[in-house]
Structure formats: C-alpha cells, structure tokens
Motif scaffolding. Sequence first.
Motif, PDB file in Angstrom:
ATOM      1  N   LEU A   1      30.886 -44.184 -21.829  1.00 51.56           N
ATOM      2  CA  LEU A   1      30.331 -44.929 -22.959  1.00 51.56           C
ATOM      3  C   LEU A   1      30.355 -46.432 -22.735  1.00 51.56           C
ATOM      4  CD1 LEU A   1      31.788 -42.872 -25.943  1.00 51.56           C
ATOM      5  CD2 LEU A   1      29.482 -42.777 -25.005  1.00 51.56           C
ATOM      6  N   ASP A   2      31.145 -46.881 -21.757  1.00 52.47           N
ATOM      7  CA  ASP A   2      31.190 -48.314 -21.442  1.00 52.47           C
ATOM      8  C   ASP A   2      30.153 -48.715 -20.399  1.00 52.47           C
ATOM      9  OD1 ASP A   2      33.337 -48.895 -23.173  1.00 52.47           O
ATOM     10  OD2 ASP A   2      34.777 -48.171 -21.686  1.00 52.47           O
ATOM     11  N   ALA A   3      29.473 -47.737 -19.806  1.00 55.65           N
ATOM     12  CA  ALA A   3      28.491 -48.027 -18.764  1.00 55.65           C
ATOM     13  C   ALA A   3      27.273 -48.723 -19.348  1.00 55.65           C
ATOM     14  CB  ALA A   3      28.066 -46.727 -18.075  1.00 55.65           C
ATOM     15  N   ASP A   4      26.596 -49.520 -18.513  1.00 53.83           N
ATOM     16  CA  ASP A   4      25.390 -50.217 -18.961  1.00 53.83           C
ATOM     17  C   ASP A   4      24.305 -49.202 -19.323  1.00 53.83           C
ATOM     18  OD1 ASP A   4      23.690 -52.787 -19.050  1.00 53.83           O
ATOM     19  OD2 ASP A   4      22.508 -51.432 -17.810  1.00 53.83           O
ATOM     20  N   PHE A   5      23.661 -49.469 -20.460  1.00 47.39           N
ATOM     21  CA  PHE A   5      22.560 -48.619 -20.900  1.00 47.39           C
ATOM     22  C   PHE A   5      21.490 -49.516 -21.504  1.00 47.39           C
ATOM     23  CE2 PHE A   5      20.084 -45.960 -23.680  1.00 47.39           C
ATOM     24  CZ  PHE A   5      19.954 -44.781 -22.975  1.00 47.39           C
ATOM     25  N   ASP A   6      20.427 -49.707 -20.764  1.00 51.35           N
ATOM     26  CA  ASP A   6      19.297 -50.502 -21.250  1.00 51.35           C
ATOM     27  C   ASP A   6      19.735 -51.899 -21.707  1.00 51.35           C
ATOM     28  OD1 ASP A   6      16.529 -50.732 -21.709  1.00 51.35           O
ATOM     29  OD2 ASP A   6      16.757 -50.282 -23.843  1.00 51.35           O
ATOM     30  N   GLY A   7      20.628 -52.531 -20.931  1.00 56.38           N
ATOM     31  CA  GLY A   7      21.026 -53.903 -21.216  1.00 56.38           C
ATOM     32  C   GLY A   7      22.260 -54.085 -22.070  1.00 56.38           C
ATOM     33  N   ARG A   8      22.879 -53.002 -22.467  1.00 57.08           N
ATOM     34  CA  ARG A   8      24.140 -53.066 -23.229  1.00 57.08           C
ATOM     35  C   ARG A   8      24.905 -51.791 -22.926  1.00 57.08           C
ATOM     36  NH1 ARG A   8      21.770 -52.175 -29.401  1.00 57.08           N
ATOM     37  NH2 ARG A   8      20.133 -50.704 -28.814  1.00 57.08           N
ATOM     38  N   SER A   9      26.106 -51.676 -23.449  1.00 55.86           N
ATOM     39  CA  SER A   9      26.864 -50.455 -23.195  1.00 55.86           C
ATOM     40  C   SER A   9      26.269 -49.306 -23.987  1.00 55.86           C
ATOM     41  CB  SER A   9      28.337 -50.644 -23.583  1.00 55.86           C
ATOM     42  OG  SER A   9      28.479 -50.707 -24.988  1.00 55.86           O
ATOM     43  N   LEU A  10      26.470 -48.095 -23.507  1.00 55.63           N
ATOM     44  CA  LEU A  10      25.998 -46.924 -24.235  1.00 55.63           C
ATOM     45  C   LEU A  10      26.654 -46.856 -25.608  1.00 55.63           C
ATOM     46  CD1 LEU A  10      24.412 -44.313 -24.430  1.00 55.63           C
ATOM     47  CD2 LEU A  10      26.233 -43.155 -23.141  1.00 55.63           C
ATOM     48  N   ALA A  11      27.927 -47.248 -25.692  1.00 52.06           N
ATOM     49  CA  ALA A  11      28.625 -47.248 -26.981  1.00 52.06           C
ATOM     50  C   ALA A  11      27.927 -48.160 -27.980  1.00 52.06           C
ATOM     51  CB  ALA A  11      30.080 -47.681 -26.800  1.00 52.06           C
ATOM     52  N   ASP A  12      27.550 -49.364 -27.536  1.00 54.89           N
ATOM     53  CA  ASP A  12      26.874 -50.304 -28.433  1.00 54.89           C
ATOM     54  C   ASP A  12      25.500 -49.789 -28.838  1.00 54.89           C
ATOM     55  OD1 ASP A  12      28.993 -52.045 -28.477  1.00 54.89           O
ATOM     56  OD2 ASP A  12      28.156 -53.431 -26.989  1.00 54.89           O
ATOM     57  N   ALA A  13      24.816 -49.127 -27.902  1.00 55.04           N
ATOM     58  CA  ALA A  13      23.506 -48.566 -28.238  1.00 55.04           C
ATOM     59  C   ALA A  13      23.645 -47.479 -29.306  1.00 55.04           C
ATOM     60  CB  ALA A  13      22.850 -47.988 -26.979  1.00 55.04           C
ATOM     61  N   LEU A  14      24.654 -46.628 -29.159  1.00 60.37           N
ATOM     62  CA  LEU A  14      24.872 -45.555 -30.130  1.00 60.37           C
ATOM     63  C   LEU A  14      25.272 -46.091 -31.504  1.00 60.37           C
ATOM     64  CD1 LEU A  14      26.864 -43.171 -27.775  1.00 60.37           C
ATOM     65  CD2 LEU A  14      24.614 -42.657 -28.766  1.00 60.37           C
ATOM     66  N   MET A  15      26.033 -47.186 -31.520  1.00 62.16           N
ATOM     67  CA  MET A  15      26.577 -47.719 -32.771  1.00 62.16           C
ATOM     68  C   MET A  15      25.725 -48.823 -33.381  1.00 62.16           C
ATOM     69  SD  MET A  15      29.215 -45.946 -33.529  1.00 62.16           S
ATOM     70  CE  MET A  15      29.863 -46.985 -34.845  1.00 62.16           C
ATOM     71  N   ALA A  16      24.574 -49.129 -32.795  1.00 61.84           N
ATOM     72  CA  ALA A  16      23.721 -50.189 -33.340  1.00 61.84           C
ATOM     73  C   ALA A  16      23.480 -49.940 -34.830  1.00 61.84           C
ATOM     74  CB  ALA A  16      22.391 -50.225 -32.593  1.00 61.84           C
TER      75      ALA A  16
END
Length: 351
Positions: free
Chosen positions: A214-229
């Motif tokens: 979940l800390d890996a980069d995903f489209d310019g942010r972490s996957l965690a941040d993408a999920l919690m946007a």
Amino acid sequence: MNDPKAAPAASGLSYRDAGVDIDAGDALVDRIKPFAKKTLRDGVLGGIGGFGALFEVPKKYREPVLVSGTDGVGTKLKLAFDLNKHDTVGQDLVAMSVNDILVQGAEPLFFLDYFACGKLDVDTAARVVKGIAEGCELSGCALIGGETAEMPGMYPDGEYDLAGFAVGAVEKSAIIDGKSIEPGDVVLGLASSGIHSNGFSLVRKIIERAKPDLDADFDGRSLADALMAPTRIYVKPVLALMQKVKVKGLAHITGGGLVENVPRILQEGLTAELDQSAWTMPPLFKWLQKEGGVADAEMHRVFNCGIGMVLVVSAADADAAQAQLSEAGETVSRIGTIRRSAAGEAQTVVV
C-alpha cells in the motif's frame, strides 16, 4: 457495631474508572472550536457547545424549502484504522450528505456530526473533525454542532464510527426533481476524485486477495493515498451553474453506481444511454477490476467508475454548462443522452 472481620469497603468508582474520560471530551471540544469557527456563515446564531444549534434561514429565500440528508463513511473507516489515516474521512462524511441534498437544488446551510468510540483519543478525533470542517468550508455550510459519544465496550480499541447530518434550503420554485427531463437532453458527468465512500467492503476484499504494497507508488502517489482520497464536493461549482443554466436533473453517484442512481431522476419511459468510451476509467478502478476479477456489470453497480456527479441539461445548454464547469475546475465529460425507453428496457444503459 462494626464487624472487625468484615472486608474493607471498596473505594468509590468514578466515570473514568468505567472507561469514560470527561476531561478528554472537554479537551476535544476546545480543540475543534477553531475548526468550526472557520466554517461560520450568515444564519449561524450560536457556536459549538450549546445544547442545540441555532440557525436562521437566510432572508434571500422567499419560499424556502428545507432539504436534509444523513449518511456515514461506511467500511472505508476500517481501512482508515488499518492505515492510521484519519485526515480524509471527515471530508467524506460531509460530502456524502451535501452532495445528496445538492441534487435537489439545495444550498447546504449547516452540518452536524456524530463521532462514537469506545475510548476517546483526542488527537485522532481532532484530525477527523478537522477534516469535517474542511469539508464544510468546501461546501459553504457551517459546522454548528455535533456529538462525541465515548461508549466503553461498544467499539474495539482504536476504532470509531461517524455519522453526519446536513440541512440545506432551496427556493420552492427552483427544486430540481427531474420532471422536465426529455428525450434529446444531454448527460454530463463530473469526474470523481477516486472511489469516494462506496464499495469499500469489496475494496477491502480485493486488498485481502491481492496483498499489495500500500506504500508503493501508484499513479504518482501511494496506493494507500489513492484508496483514501476524499470524496469530491461538487456544491459550489454546481450551485454557480444553476444561476446561469437550467439544470434539469442531478444524480450523486454513490452506492449502486451510474446504473442505479441515474434512474432515480428519470420519469417512466425515459432511458439514459451512457457511452462508456466518453470518459476514461481511472487507473485505480482498472486495478480493482483486474485484481478482483470484477465483471463490468458489477463495477457499474458498485463503483462510480470515475464519474461522481451526473447532470442533465438541454442540448442547447450543454456547451455552456460544460464550459462553465470546466472553468470552475471540474473535469467534465459528455457521457450520454436521454431517449425514449424500449419495451422492458432499463432506465440507464451503458454501451
């Protein structure tokens, strides 16, 4: 005469002994007052801390109709607990209610929150309420009250639940009810900021299966941040649009996705035909579909798939509406049209 062999009397119990810390509750109120103060607007007659919240309906309304909505954040909170990320769920809470009352043309006036936990962590609660206040600022409504309930034994340590309540007003003659929608009208879609606050039971199941970093980069942010946007709040640009263009219908795309929310604003005999190629499904939804092996039809029923709010306008107004919303910072796509329904056809079809 006292029995010298009797057991010594037990020491007196306090509410703190029972698991409720009144001092922590008082500290939280002090912490959140500055957040609430930033949301004040015309009509607020009292601040945080009273037994009831007072609000005067703005005098600009001649025949005001009050519109209310309530919602929570759902199991997105479980992910917030796992990630120890509490700064976005407050905006989710506000968005779910203010976007709902917006679809009837209402201007959100004020908001109240309910925060319940087993043991109050002031820092965590303050982060949540700060997010609530930020959501209220984005929607132009006042945070004028709420309730913090500390209930030992009701919730596991480190967990809490949220509910929110929004009240808005709309001129009686300006209520948006979808009755003027007719064949030939255009369906516009406003981009979502992500998953918003629906479908997280499935999201968590997919995470459990895929076991991603979940800390890996995903489209310019972490996957965690993408999920919690946090859920996007559409209030200000859409209210501004209503002053210039006749908006015939609005649908907030929450649980049920496009296929179940758009029909809620259509009269019998009408179908919204949506063109799936008219907008790009964001990478996060593609990842969820791939990792979960989720069928297209299920994606459309569970998630917003990149469209968080739908507007219906006449074909003559579509260009002007699209231009104004784009200028206001929204990503707008012309995603479909309204037509007569075929026999036995669903009221929303995605082609």
